[in-house]
Design a protein around this motif. Structure first.
Motif, short mmCIF file in Angstrom:
data_model
loop_
_atom_site.label_atom_id
_atom_site.label_comp_id
_atom_site.label_asym_id
_atom_site.label_seq_id
_atom_site.Cartn_x
_atom_site.Cartn_y
_atom_site.Cartn_z
N VAL A 154 0.84 -1.20 0.00
CA VAL A 154 0.00 0.00 0.00
C VAL A 154 0.87 1.25 0.00
N LEU A 155 0.25 2.37 -0.31
CA LEU A 155 1.00 3.63 -0.34
C LEU A 155 1.50 4.00 1.05
N ARG A 156 0.62 3.82 2.06
CA ARG A 156 0.96 4.19 3.43
C ARG A 156 0.66 3.01 4.35
N HIS A 167 -1.66 4.21 9.16
CA HIS A 167 -2.59 4.81 8.20
C HIS A 167 -3.70 3.81 7.86
N ASP A 187 -4.73 2.77 4.99
CA ASP A 187 -4.60 2.11 3.69
C ASP A 187 -4.70 0.58 3.73
N HIS A 193 -8.36 -0.35 3.94
CA HIS A 193 -9.04 0.00 2.69
C HIS A 193 -8.68 -1.01 1.58
N HIS A 194 -7.42 -1.42 1.55
CA HIS A 194 -6.98 -2.41 0.56
C HIS A 194 -7.71 -3.74 0.79
N THR A 206 -4.83 2.15 13.13
CA THR A 206 -5.20 1.84 11.76
C THR A 206 -6.70 1.57 11.66
N ALA A 264 -9.36 4.00 9.57
CA ALA A 264 -10.12 3.46 8.44
C ALA A 264 -11.60 3.36 8.73
#
Length: 252
Positions: A162-164, A168, A170, A173-174, A198, A202
């Motif tokens: 993931v990007l972060r 974070h 991410d 969300h992934h 996290t 999210a």
């Protein structure tokens, strides 16, 4: 902290890896010590200092909660131990340390007691399972393979997926996108504040702390919707008729 979603809304469980699925100190002390020695050029006194800076408490003989080694990424460790490295040197060190961690993390992995039985029970209950670690995705896959658990997991997420990475949102969300679920259908399970942060970032359905890793109850309790002794207690907790969040004590 009270959960904002009932347990019956949970359809998937996203696990931290180290300290949650595997015994962190037994698995990672030797690996971290070797990397510290490499960073110190073989100077043992300097290596001890680097390991302490990374979060190892030599008196207690364990890693501190939410420390760089316990909760950060390989990139975080390299930045701590090699602050003056050029971009090219930094990238080379990260690759070297990632490769070593993937191989040795899988070889040295010690599963928490009752792990397989808990994961199999959760799958039988219909939950989709994933791993979200601040180790690499390859490291997560290699460890699951070494423990014979790969088939039980739907998704593997590393800091490089993931990007972060954690803390974070991410990773969740992934996982939500990979499973076709909403974040509020997902319970995040971990042993560090990063994992709970996290979940909240999210807007996940549940944040569950476990006491099998680096963080004591008093650290996790303010951030978690529930705190359990270990993932071995998760199937009963999720299947219980009493859906209120509970705080369990660590086993004596």
């Amino acid at each position: 902290m009270m959960a904002h979603m009932p347990l019956r809304a949970i359809r998937a469980v996203l696990f931290d890896k180290d300290g949650t699925l595997v015994d962190f100190d037994r698995t990672w002390f030797g690996i971290s010590w070797e990397l510290a020695r490499r960073s110190a050029g073989g100077d043992e006194a300097k290596a001890r200092a680097l390991l302490e800076a990374g979060g190892y408490d030599w008196a207690a003989r364990r890693f501190r909660a939410n420390s760089v080694i316990a909760a950060g990424t390989i990139e975080d460790v390299v930045d701590l131990w090699h602050p003056g490295a050029s971009p090219a040197a930094r990238a080379a060190i990260i690759r070297e340390y990632d490769d070593y961690s993937i191989a040795e993390g899988a070889r040295a992995a010690v599963a928490v007691e009752g792990l397989r039985e808990a994961l199999e029970a959760l799958r039988e209950q219909g939950y989709l399972l994933g791993i979200a670690t601040n180790d690499s995705e390859a490291g997560a896959r290699a460890t699951a393979e070494a423990l014979g658990l790969t088939a039980l997991f739907h998704t593997f997420i590393g800091y490089d997926t993931v990007l972060r990475p954690k803390p974070h949102p991410d990773p969740i969300h992934h996982f939500a996108k990979a499973t076709g679920l909403e974040a509020w259908n997902i319970a995040m399970v971990g042993d560090n504040p990063h994992d709970m942060e996290t979940a909240h970032a999210a807007d996940a359905g549940y944040a569950i702390g476990v006491l099998s890793g680096n963080s004591p109850r008093e650290v996790l309790e303010p951030l978690a919707d529930a705190v359990l002794p270990s993932v071995a207690d998760l199937p009963v907790f999720l299947a219980s008729s009493d859906k209120r969040p509970v705080i369990e004590k660590a086993p004596s």
